[in-house]
Enzyme design. Structure first.
Site, short mmCIF file in Angstrom:
data_model
loop_
_atom_site.label_atom_id
_atom_site.label_comp_id
_atom_site.label_asym_id
_atom_site.label_seq_id
_atom_site.Cartn_x
_atom_site.Cartn_y
_atom_site.Cartn_z
N ASP A 115 34.05 54.00 38.92
CA ASP A 115 34.61 52.85 38.21
C ASP A 115 33.63 52.53 37.07
OD1 ASP A 115 35.36 50.32 37.34
OD2 ASP A 115 35.39 49.38 39.30
N GLY A 150 41.63 46.87 38.54
CA GLY A 150 41.99 45.54 38.09
C GLY A 150 40.75 44.68 37.90
N SER A 182 42.72 44.58 46.81
CA SER A 182 41.27 44.65 46.96
C SER A 182 40.82 43.43 47.76
CB SER A 182 40.63 44.66 45.57
OG SER A 182 39.24 44.59 45.65
N LYS A 196 41.83 48.09 49.97
CA LYS A 196 40.47 48.43 49.52
C LYS A 196 39.54 47.35 50.03
CE LYS A 196 38.36 47.90 44.96
NZ LYS A 196 38.47 48.30 43.54
N GLU A 245 34.32 54.05 46.18
CA GLU A 245 34.27 53.74 44.75
C GLU A 245 32.87 53.26 44.38
OE1 GLU A 245 37.42 51.03 43.84
OE2 GLU A 245 36.62 50.48 41.88
N LYS A 259 35.82 45.69 49.91
CA LYS A 259 34.55 45.62 49.20
C LYS A 259 33.45 45.78 50.24
CE LYS A 259 35.72 44.67 44.92
NZ LYS A 259 35.28 45.55 43.82
N LYS A 312 40.31 51.54 34.32
CA LYS A 312 40.52 50.14 33.93
C LYS A 312 40.52 50.11 32.42
CE LYS A 312 38.11 47.79 37.69
NZ LYS A 312 36.77 47.34 38.10
N ASP A 322 34.87 49.95 48.12
CA ASP A 322 34.27 49.82 46.78
C ASP A 322 32.92 49.12 46.92
OD1 ASP A 322 33.63 49.48 44.13
OD2 ASP A 322 35.37 48.22 43.63
O1 SMG Z 1 42.24 42.82 40.04
O2 SMG Z 1 42.75 43.01 42.13
C1 SMG Z 1 41.94 42.95 41.21
C2 SMG Z 1 40.47 43.07 41.57
C3 SMG Z 1 40.15 44.48 41.89
O3 SMG Z 1 38.19 44.85 43.15
C4 SMG Z 1 38.66 44.69 42.07
N1 SMG Z 1 37.92 44.73 40.94
O4 SMG Z 1 35.05 46.81 40.94
O5 SMG Z 1 37.10 47.31 41.07
C5 SMG Z 1 36.22 46.46 40.99
C6 SMG Z 1 36.51 44.98 40.98
C7 SMG Z 1 35.87 44.34 39.80
C8 SMG Z 1 36.19 42.91 39.62
S1 SMG Z 1 35.25 41.91 40.61
C9 SMG Z 1 35.35 40.38 39.88
MG MG Z 2 35.40 48.86 41.43
#
Ligand code: SMG
Ligand code: MG
Length: 369
Positions: free
Chosen positions: A240, A292, A136, A162, A215, A164, A264, A190
């Site tokens: 999510d 994650g 991510s 992925k 996402e 953001k 998750k 995402d």
């Molecule tokens: O654990 O690699 C990881 C982070 C994956 O993008 C990630 N998590 O919305 O999926 C999500 C985000 C939430 C955590 S942001 C602090």
């Molecule tokens: Mg997410």
């Protein structure tokens, strides 16, 4: 199972690089660890709650409090009848607080499985020895910086990227990554709830980039909005934040609010509910993947085991330790041909490293049973 002690420990883990999402930037992960001791075994788990209630309503100080004052007393009341499978029902009268419930159930499950000599993967029903790893990639200051970061991750062997996104950081970075790395790159985005249904026409402009999924584009309560959006764009919608239970998953699927689910365990109250979501989704032909929360090796070990279940058909946000931390709390998870190996030892199959733990610990308290 007879618990003798539960230790709550606050650790602070600096990230190797800041991680920016549509709701903020973090440079260091503060984590509450739960350490359960029985006469025969120990169990560890980490709470996903962050410092601020921005990903969800949970946050770490509230989590410590609800664990201590509202959740642990309900487990103490079970006495010797306590098992990991009974935790969910015992805590159900307390509304919400999935992450706080998850960390307790997971630490107890770890101790129980260690007592029984069984691995998380074996217990949950994993069918794979290793799982494909995605990564991510946070929002960056420039597209050039992003391209460099993505190139680095691909060089390391990550099998899926992925990105953001948020309003103002969506079409341009997605186009740049797609053009630079070609049509075969597994790419998804995402939004962490950053858009509204009024943005549907804008989000449809992502359609030509052949994304695996988008996402959580809309608010976490907005299942109907996601269903409407799914009819207006061709990129598959994945949820999510909206999915906190198997019932939520069933409702979202029935409404057409998603065609893929990010599972998750922390967000849904633990690995048992995560497995139920896996099963509900599989029964509907909906693929899932493991999300994650920047876990240390403690949480990563259990996530990787879950990701070994048959309907986890897309690469997860289960990256190697060095994507997050210079020194992990366990022996590091490393990429092998783009995959992480599912641990096979009892419980999560990983050991917490005492020197690292001591170095990152900020406080601890014990609750005797
Ligand atoms: O654990 O690699 C990881 C982070 C994956 O993008 C990630 N998590 O919305 O999926 C999500 C985000 C939430 C955590 S942001 C602090
Ligand atoms: Mg997410």
């Amino acid at each position: 199972m007879r618990i003798e002690n539960i230790e709550l420990r606050r650790v602070s883990m600096p990230l190797v690089r800041p991680f920016r999402t549509s709701f903020g930037t973090i440079t260091e992960r503060q984590i509450s660890l739960v350490h359960v001791s029985t006469a025969h075994a120990e169990g560890w788990a980490e709470c996903a709650a962050e410092v601020w209630p921005l990903y969800s309503s949970e946050f770490i100080d509230a989590s410590d409090l609800v664990i201590r004052d509202h959740l642990i007393p309900r487990l103490q009341a079970l006495g010797d009848a306590l098992t990991a499978e009974r935790v969910g029902n015992a805590l159900a009268p307390v509304k919400g607080h999935q992450m706080s419930k998850a960390v307790l159930e997971t630490a107890i499950l770890d101790a129980q499985l260690r007592e029984n000599g069984q691995s998380f993967g074996g217990y949950l029903g994993a069918v794979h020895d290793s799982v494909p790893a995605g990564v991510s990639v946070g929002i960056m200051d420039s597209v050039d910086e992003l391209l460099e970061a993505v190139a680095g991750y691909l060089e390391q062997g990550y099998l899926r990227i992925k990105l953001k996104i948020e309003p103002g950081w969506d079409l341009e970075p997605v186009r740049a990554v797609r053009e630079r790395f070609g049509p075969d790159l597994l790419l998804q985005v995402d939004a962490n709830t950053a858009y509204s249904l009024a943005d549907a026409r804008h989000l449809a402009r992502l359609d030509p980039f052949d994304l695996l999924l988008i996402e959580q584009p809309l608010g976490e309560r907005d299942l109907l909005g996601h269903a409407a959006l799914a009819r207006l764009i061709s990129t598959p919608v994945c949820l999510d934040e909206s999915i906190e239970s198997a019932k939520d998953a069933a409702a979202a699927i029935s409404l057409g609010a998603c065609s893929i689910i990010n599972v998750k365990p922390s967000r849904v109250g633990g690995y048992l509910e995560a497995r139920r979501i896996h099963d509900v989704a599989a029964a509907h032909g909906v693929p899932v993947w493991c999300g994650g929360m920047l876990e240390t090796g403690i949480g990563r070990a259990a996530n990787v085991a879950l990701a070994g279940l048959p309907n986890f058909v897309l690469p997860g946000d289960t990256s190697a330790s060095d994507r997050y931390y210079a020194r992990d709390l366990t022996a590091p998870f490393v990429l092998e041909d783009g995959h992480l190996r599912v641990p096979t030892g009892p419980g999560t199959g990983v050991a917490v490293l005492p020197e690292v733990l001591a170095e990152v610990t900020r406080s601890r308290s014990d609750i005797r049973f």
